[in-house]
Scaffold this motif. Structure first.
Motif, short mmCIF file in Angstrom:
data_model
loop_
_atom_site.label_atom_id
_atom_site.label_comp_id
_atom_site.label_asym_id
_atom_site.label_seq_id
_atom_site.Cartn_x
_atom_site.Cartn_y
_atom_site.Cartn_z
N THR A 46 21.18 -19.45 27.31
CA THR A 46 20.23 -18.35 27.20
C THR A 46 20.76 -17.29 26.24
N VAL A 55 17.29 -10.63 20.51
CA VAL A 55 17.25 -9.70 21.63
C VAL A 55 18.60 -9.00 21.80
N ALA A 75 14.53 -7.88 16.31
CA ALA A 75 13.86 -8.88 17.14
C ALA A 75 12.36 -8.95 16.85
N ARG A 76 11.77 -7.79 16.63
CA ARG A 76 10.32 -7.74 16.46
C ARG A 76 9.85 -8.46 15.20
N ILE A 79 9.57 -12.96 14.99
CA ILE A 79 8.38 -13.73 15.30
C ILE A 79 7.52 -13.83 14.04
N ARG A 85 9.55 -17.54 21.19
CA ARG A 85 10.34 -18.01 22.32
C ARG A 85 9.65 -17.79 23.66
N PHE A 87 10.77 -17.35 28.05
CA PHE A 87 11.89 -16.81 28.81
C PHE A 87 12.17 -17.64 30.06
N GLN A 88 13.46 -17.68 30.38
CA GLN A 88 13.88 -18.46 31.54
C GLN A 88 13.36 -17.86 32.84
N ASN A 89 13.64 -16.56 33.04
CA ASN A 89 13.05 -15.85 34.17
C ASN A 89 11.72 -15.32 33.67
N ARG A 91 8.78 -13.83 32.10
CA ARG A 91 8.53 -12.44 31.71
C ARG A 91 7.11 -12.31 31.19
N MET A 93 3.47 -10.20 31.44
CA MET A 93 3.14 -8.82 31.74
C MET A 93 2.31 -8.78 33.02
N SER A 108 1.68 -10.96 16.49
CA SER A 108 2.42 -11.03 15.23
C SER A 108 1.55 -11.54 14.09
#
Ligand SMILES: Nc1ncnc2c1ncn2[C@@H]1O[C@H](COP(=O)(O)OP(=O)(O)OP(=O)(O)O)[C@@H](O)[C@H]1O
Ligand SMILES: Nc1ncnc2c1ncn2[C@@H]1O[C@H](COP(=O)(O)OP(=O)(O)OP(=O)(O)O)[C@@H](O)[C@H]1O
Ligand SMILES: [Mg+2]
Ligand SMILES: [Mg+2]
Lengths: 263, 237, 291, 339, 375
Positions: A46, A55, A75-76, A79, A85, A87-89, A91, A93, A108
């Motif tokens: 990760t 990130v 990071a922005r 993309i 990408r 996320f593992q946990n 995320r 909204m 984007s």
């Protein structure tokens, strides 16, 4: 193969307060290919994804996408150059509905203020929304698109994340444990879906512990252990690699064919 | 039966997640609950622990009706849940998280039990005093399991414990479940890893749209054509 | 309209614009507890321009909005370095500083306040309120609004999705500042008088309450909140001091019953729910391919 | 965001501590050398004023640090203590007058404030049930607490009037030393605060209760899964809050000899400033913040006039927040969690 | 049946100014009852419509609008405070209705608003009278220090303009005025600063609550001289709040309850009526209460002079007639005899110098109202 490498990670290092989490890792992801990044828990997968997507910043090394350095981009902006990408946990909204979460994935792609201020909430047949709905059904997510994502089952949310990542129309898609929480049947469906999604040239890099999934989907595999690269080669060879077996697959891998998730 | 569930109903607004479900778990059993996405497994476990209010039915634990009790009260009676999705306290250190696991205990074996957890999951031992927020996904999962084990319940409910664990650790996890079961704990296991779950379980329940669609001895279920078709897809078994 | 009703409508209009000023930043997850400061900037700007004899009278309004919008823009950069409670308190501090400065500056009349020569009638206030409402509804319906709500939920993921979080936040601070300035300017012109003591922290707290009680999830929230806050005390008018007690109790109860505000997304969705395009269909054992 | 780790965290290191003390001492020495007796008196007054602020600031920092809840009822609890004490004594409800009536009345005031704090807990507590933590989540109890602020303040106004009232004690509350006037209650306040802090730091850092509170702060659901009776543990915190406010208000009342329905607001906003200055969630920070705000207040009045106070204190705060977003002594705030 | 004559009462019964304003209503009610008991105005009963602004200027403007447009009021008593009056005066001017505040005493408030009249005493005049008394009674005052409440308009302007000017004119040495605010509960830094300059007297401009704090702190830090001040904190009900520390305090009040039979009768009724209404702390009329009482009679006199009929069709004309009737009016009431208005429509009122001794108000000296040469 390095000739048509899409993503190149070169001698990357990252440590957190003295703990070296990624150490001198180099590998590349072939254009149009499907590559797996695997390794025991806490190996730094990760973290590697976080470095690639910007990130977190890395200590040293280089990351290039299509020969162009991307490690200095915020990071922005990554993309925007075609990197997306999940996320593992999960995320997502929580206050946005399913379709709004997906629409966010298109952010984007908007070109300029005109599109930024084009209403999307009022017209239900807007092309953006139509595309979002199409992608959802292609991925086999059968939910009310206007339901808030917060109450959805784990597996459904997991797949919505994948769809959201796809919405930016990336060149390189990196997915962190997309099959976690899916049952074998759904895992197989996801695999099929990802194969079709990558059929037209999209490059894929996945982190996944479900070896059956990895074997079915990826032709190339990179293995990390304690932040170091211990294997970089065809997926088929992973099972026979002693180091990988010891660190990752466990004794069963030798006996049971598939290892990990049974199938 | 240690746990008896009678006609349990769970609703989330207009979603009817669990519909008149009845089953039991014996004091020396491992029971696994299988089902596809959204079948209602998580809703069931949460309702059993008291996190989600039930809208009908009864839950009896060790002969006592616990339908109206709060989660901590249920825990004190010996019912523990490892929730879905790495629910750990990220503002506490790893060790403090484990100490929270023994919050409702005050016997002398605490130190020994914690040491056992560290032995079992060396990753955790190495990060004893780090904030739990920096753990990797799998490490967080280990912490959640380790913490629940420390409560020493009589019935342990695990919601997808193998989520995000490497194959090696999945193996160790299932060994561990068998081991604690041998120590006298009853287990109610929700898993997507159907095959391994059915390997260690005595009985299995397959949920579908909130109902028990199939129920029976694990060995029978393993060979059940219908289950294979639903879960393993064509040509996969 | 009766004199009383038009008086209340005037107050409502100002509260509504003010509430939208606070809402637009709250929609992106930033609570502004110094809104009275922005309102004061707008009001004093309008009052000063008006005293300088600007013609036509209403020309001060866009100018005041520009001044307070610029204040928001400039304040955004330092304040956005902070998060959560710190940000709430940073904005609070800003409000206190503004009222401190106004109270001290004799150019602005100090504690004596300032008379505003040009009077604007109720219709201008209504026009302003309609403008603010439409603007915010429009913004919330665009990708811009979607991005704001994404930032509210998870700014990091929003960044990864390509949202320029910082620019968005600065933008909403600017818009919020301009709207607060609009409410202040209209206040100044309608009530013909401004004084620093009026723009105090209680005012900031109340307007934040409008928004939080109304709900920060949709643009309907501030509307409901300002109606509630303006009309409930009026209907309780008979009660003297009791009305504040009852009002306080109403707030507490409201939070017990609807902790996420009066108007939530779920509520709005219920009213305009279109027939679900895809009905959730489950896998049935034995018929694996129903999907 | 959660600041729970900051609670009870001692200041970074001994060197920081020493540095702070040295700097403060140097400033004093310089000021006294330049300004003489008045400045000395101003510094003493500032420290004494700070003693009142810091006790309330500790109450603020506790609820915000542990429960992530900016408790706006704190000013009204403070006010309740004073006004109830005055009311009981004035309206003869104690059944006796003279002698120790003032003390009994104040104790009764503290009891009422604590009870009120528990009532607040019942209703603001509700927020724990909302499902999704998000950026505005702390707004929910905040709103309820503002509701309570209205209720308490206006109930008091209704029953006891809106005027300032005199609350005299039968002894001189000042100590005269080297020509300086020092308020004894404020000295007591300072002492109490330091004691309370030492105790709180220990409790939160090292006990079961402390961990339970921090877990609740982060996620009440996890806490309840671990056997924490949220409904039993959280009231303890509110009890403490009530007691701290009561204590501060009692000392305030004895010291200034008057009470009013608005006394809480005035102390409250400065206490918030003190808390933020010191770093939210840090108890030591609240203490130092209180003293700094007190000193800043008296010195800015002395040098720049009474009107400058608000501007200077809040301006200072704004600058501190911006250059050091965690306050002077705040610990690292924990973010939303792993990706 | 004769139509009632309606007037509006724009008052403060809640909010920040509650304490100062809540007894206004009592005084107005007493006057109205008296008038109605004696047959009303021009044979019409007098009716008061009340509106509590909650100390919010916006509400004060709304109230005036309501009285004029909805209730058919012929005139308005109030609004209470200067801040409210500043907002309500333009409204009254647009709608053509007389407004007479009883406590909005900030200077120059009436501006060009011809419908804005005030029955309030000017702060500067009152303070000059106080100094004259000091001189007359040979009270030594060579040096003085000024302390003022800066976030209240009247106190602010007194402390920064009237006091310094008047004291200097009287040959008193003064230092830079020292400010404090409503929220400063601790005024020890200001007091230390003031006492460092060792003044003979301290001139104070503040509301009663704040004045109480300053007086207490002055004594605490050992000040033994006199405190003098103007009418803002000349509140007979604040004696308890000041306590023994206020001994020797000299202030100017606009009303002296023990002046005539009429004032004594009013004061008695005031206390009784307040007790009935639960305003037990309001025992003796503050001058703003006396002025409120007088405003009702003043309006009565003006209405009689204008011969109002309460005919709904003539409301606008009669409102203007009332304004015109106020011009050059001479009025006698509880606050003074033969009161007149100056060109700015502000009343000329008498002043009463009060000394506080042994927790009591004692009349120290009195000054008649100035003559109106310009009115
Ligand atoms: N901010 C941090 N500070 C300190 N250590 C960290 C930090 N972030 C990650 N780590 C450590 O780095 C290691 C790698 O973490 P990472 O999340 O990359 O693992 P992973 O390979 O994704 O594992 P998993 O399969 O369990 O998700 C872990 O041991 C973790 O504890
Ligand atoms: N809080 C909630 N609000 C609304 N609906 C909910 C909520 N929680 C669950 N549901 C709904 O209840 C049903 C059952 O969900 P549940 O999470 O129990 O499924 P599951 O079997 O655990 O799925 P998975 O295997 O993906 O975890 C789903 O339709 C889901 O959308
Ligand atoms: Mg990982
Ligand atoms: Mg589940």
């Amino acid at each position: 193969m390095s000739a048509d490498a899409m993503l190149k990670v070169e001698a990357v290092n990252k440590s957190f307060g003295g703990v070296k989490v990624v150490q001198d890792v180099s590998f590349s992801v072939a254009r149009g290919g499907r590559t797996a990044l695997i390794g025991p828990n806490g190996a730094g997968k990760t973290t590697m994804f976080n470095l690639i997507s910007g990130v977190i910043g890395m200590d040293s090394g280089a990351i290039t996408l299509d020969e162009a350095r991307i490690d200095h981009l915020p990071a922005r902006k990554r993309i925007g150059v075609g990197l997306s990408r999940s996320f593992q946990n999960i995320r997502l909204m929580p206050h946005l509905s399913v379709v709004e979460n997906i629409l966010l994935g298109q952010h984007s792609r908007i070109g300029g203020l005109g599109e930024l201020f084009a209403p999307i909430g009022w017209i239900s047949s807007a092309p953006a929304r139509a595309e979002a709905m199409r992608r959802l059904s292609e991925a086999g997510v059968d939910v009310d698109p206007d339901a808030p994502v917060a109450g959805l089952p784990y597996g459904t949310r997991k797949r919505i994340e994948v769809v959201r990542a796809l919405m930016s129309q990336p060149r390189l898609l990196i997915l962190d444990e997309p099959a976690a929480g899916l049952n074998p049947r759904e895992t197989a469906d996801l695999s099929t879906f990802l194969k079709s999604a990558t059929a037209d040239g999209l490059t894929l890099l996945v982190v996944e512990h479900d070896m059956a999934f990895v074997h079915g989907l990826c032709d190339h595999t990179v293995v990390l252990n304690f932040g170091r690269l211990i294997y970089d080669g065809p997926t088929a060879g992973v099972r026979d690699d002693a180091a990988v077996r010891e660190a990752y697959l466990g004794a069963r891998a030798a006996t049971v064919g598939g290892a990990g998730r049974a199938a | 039966m240690l746990l008896e569930v009678e006609n349990l109903d769970v609703r989330h607004g207009r979603t009817h997640a669990v519909k008149a479900l009845s089953f039991g778990v014996g004091a020396d059993e491992i029971v696994t609950v299988l089902g596809s996405n959204g079948a209602g497994k998580t809703s069931l476990l949460r309702a059993l622990q008291g996190l989600t209010p039930t809208s009908g039915g009864r839950v009896v634990f060790a002969g006592e009706d616990i339908t109206k009790l709060s989660p901590p009260q249920r825990l004190r009676r010996g019912l523990a849940l490892v929730p879905e999705g790495r629910q750990i306290a990220i503002s506490l250190t790893v060790h403090e998280n484990l100490l929270m696991g023994v919050y409702c205990r005050d016997d002398g074996d605490i130190a020994r039990d914690i040491k056992r957890i560290y032995d079992r999951f060396p990753n955790l031992g190495a990060r004893r005093d780090m904030s739990a927020s920096v753990l990797s996904g799998g490490e967080q999962q280990m912490l959640a399991i380790g913490r629940a084990l420390l409560a020493r319940p009589r019935l342990m409910m695990l919601d997808e414990p193998s989520l995000g664990l490497s194959p090696l650790l999945v193996e160790r996890l299932f060994d561990l479940i068998v081991e604690i079961h041998r120590d006298g704990l009853a287990i109610l296991l929700v898993e997507q890893n159907t095959q391994m779950a059915l390997e260690i379980a005595g009985r299995g329940i397959v949920m579908e749209l909130g109902r028990a669609a199939l129920e029976g001895a694990a060995a029978d279920l393993r060979d059940d054509e219908r289950l294979a078709a639903a879960y393993l897809g064509d040509g996969h078994s | 309209m009766s004199g009383y009703a038009s008086g209340i409508v005037a107050i409502l209009c100002i509260n509504l614009i003010f509430a939208y000023a606070v809402f637009i930043t709250a929609a992106a997850g930033q609570l502004n507890l110094g809104a009275a400061g922005f309102q004061a900037v707008g009001a004093y700007a309008a009052a000063s321009f008006s005293n300088l004899g600007w013609t036509p009278g209403w020309a001060t309004i866009p100018a005041a909005m520009a001044v307070s919008g610029l204040t928001g823009f400039l304040l955004a950069f330092p304040v956005l370095r902070t998060k959560g409670v710190y940000m709430v308190l940073a904005t609070f501090a800003f409000g206190e500083v503004v009222s401190g400065i106004l109270l001290q500056t004799s150019l602005f009349g100090g504690a004596m306040g300032m008379v505003v020569p040009d009077y604007l009638p109720l219709s201008s206030l209504v026009a302003g309120a309609v403008f603010a409402t439409l603007l915010v509804f429009f913004l919330m319906a665009t990708r811009f609004g979607l991005a704001l709500r994404a930032i509210h939920d998870d700014d990091l993921v929003a960044t990864v999705m390509g949202v320029n979080v910082r620019a968005m936040q600065v933008a909403v601070f600017t818009i919020g500042g301009a709207l607060a300035g609009l409410s202040g300017a209209l206040y100044a012109h309608h009530f013909s008088f401004v004084e620093a003591q009026y723009f105090n922290s209680t005012l900031s707290i109340f307007v934040l309450l409008f928004v939080l009680i109304g709900g920060t999830q949709t643009a309907w929230g501030p509307l409901a909140g300002s109606l509630f806050f303006t009309l409930v005390p009026e209907t309780l008018r008979i009660g003297g001091s009791w009305r504040f007690v009852i009002f306080g109790a109403a707030i507490v109860l409201m939070m017990v019953v609807r902790p996420e505000g009066m108007i939530t997304r779920t509520l709005v969705a219920r009213f305009r729910r279109r027939p679900a395009a895809v009905k959730p269909v489950a896998i049935t054992v034995g018929e694996p391919h129903v999907r | 965001m959660t600041n729970a780790t900051a609670i009870g965290a001692p200041m970074k290191s001994i060197t920081t501590k020493a540095l702070v003390v040295v700097v403060i001492a140097a400033v004093f020495a310089l000021a006294i050398a330049l300004g003489g007796r008045v400045i000395a008196q101003q510094i003493v007054s500032g420290l004494m004023l700070g003693a009142i602020y810091l006790t309330v600031a500790v109450a603020f920092t506790l609820t915000i640090g542990v429960l992530n809840f900016l408790n706006f009822t704190i000013p009204s609890l403070f006010m309740l203590t004073g006004m109830i004490a005055w009311g009981l004594r004035e309206k003869g409800l104690l059944g006796f007058a003279g002698g120790w009536a003032w003390l009994v009345a104040l104790i009764a005031g503290v009891v009422v404030a604590t009870a009120a704090s528990l009532v607040v807990e019942r209703f603001t507590f509700r927020y724990l049930k909302t499902r999704h933590g998000d950026a505005t989540e702390h707004a929910i109890p905040l709103v309820s607490s503002l509701g309570f602020l209205l209720i308490f303040e206006h109930l008091v106004i209704l029953t006891l009037g809106s005027e300032s009232q005199r609350f005299s004690v039968p002894f001189k509350a000042d100590i005269h030393l080297f020509g300086l006037v020092i308020g004894a209650p404020q000295l007591v306040s300072l002492g109490c605060a330091l004691l309370v802090v030492a105790a709180l730091t220990f409790v939160l850092k090292h006990t079961r209760m402390g961990r339970a509170l921090r877990t609740i702060a982060e996620n009440p659901e996890i806490a309840s899964l671990l056997g924490v009776e949220v409904t039993r543990v959280v009231p303890v915190l509110f009890l403490l809050t009530g007691l701290l406010c009561g204590l501060a208000a009692a000392l305030f009342t004895v010291n200034y000899g008057d009470v009013s329905p608005f006394m809480g607001d005035h102390v409250g906003s400065k206490a918030i400033a003190a808390m933020v200055l010191g770093g939210i969630g840090s108890i030591w920070g609240a203490i130092l913040g209180g003293l700094v705000v007190g000193l800043t207040e008296t010195l800015s009045i002395h040098f720049f006039g009474g009107d400058s106070v608000e501007m200077i204190i809040w301006g200072l705060l704004l600058i501190v927040i911006i250059v050091r977003p965690r306050g002077l002594f705040g610990a690292v705030a924990v973010g939303k969690g792993k990706l | 049946r004769a139509q009632d004559i309606t007037i509006g009462l724009n008052m403060v019964k809640s909010g920040a100014l509650k304490n100062l304003g809540e007894a206004t209503e009592t005084s107005v009610d007493i006057a109205v009852d008296e008038i109605n008991a004696k047959g009303g105005i021009n044979g019409h009963k007098l009716k008061v419509i009340k509106y509590d602004t909650g100390s919010d200027p916006k509400q004060a403007a709304t109230a005036t609008q309501k009285f004029a447009q909805d209730d058919g009021a012929l005139a308005v008593i109030g609004p209470f405070s200067s801040g409210e009056a500043a907002v309500a005066f333009p409204v009254g001017e647009r709608l053509g209705i007389v407004q007479i505040p009883n406590a909005a005493s900030a200077p120059n408030l009436t501006g060009n608003y011809t419908y804005a009249w005030r029955l309030t005493a000017d702060e500067g005049t009152q303070f000059t009278r106080l100094l004259n008394t000091l001189k007359k009674k040979n009270i030594p005052i060579n040096t003085a220090e000024i302390m003022y409440l800066s976030d209240e308009r009247v106190a602010n302007i007194s402390g920064t303009q009237f006091y310094p000017g008047i004291l200097k004119a009287a040959g008193v040495k003064i230092g830079e005025p020292v400010a404090f605010q409503m929220k400063s509960f601790d005024v020890s830094p200001q007091v230390s600063q003031v006492l460092e300059r060792k003044p003979d007297v301290v001139a104070l401009a503040a509301t009663p609550d704040s004045a109480g704090k300053v007086i207490k702190e002055l004594r605490r830090q050992g000040f033994t001289g006199r405190v003098i001040g103007s009418q803002i904190f000349a509140d007979p009900n604040a004696l308890e709040l000041f306590g023994r520390d206020a001994d020797g305090l000299l202030i100017v009040a606009g009303f002296w309850a023990d002046r005539t039979d009429q004032t004594r009768a009013f004061a008695k009724k005031y206390e009784e009526e307040n007790a009935k209404r639960g305003l037990t702390s309001k025992k003796s009329p503050h001058h703003t209460d006396a002025w409120a009482y007088d405003i009702v009679y003043l309006l009565k006199q003006a209405m009689e002079k204008a011969k109002v009929t309460a005919d709904p069709s003539k409301v606008a004309a009669e409102r203007t007639a009332i304004r015109d009737a106020l011009k050059g009016i001479r009025f006698t009431g509880v606050s003074g005899d033969n009161i007149c208005f100056n060109a700015a429509r502000d009343a000329r009122l008498p002043g009463f110098i009060i000394e506080i001794k042994d927790l009591k108000w004692n009349l120290f000296d009195q000054h008649p109202a100035d003559a109106c040469t310009d009115g």
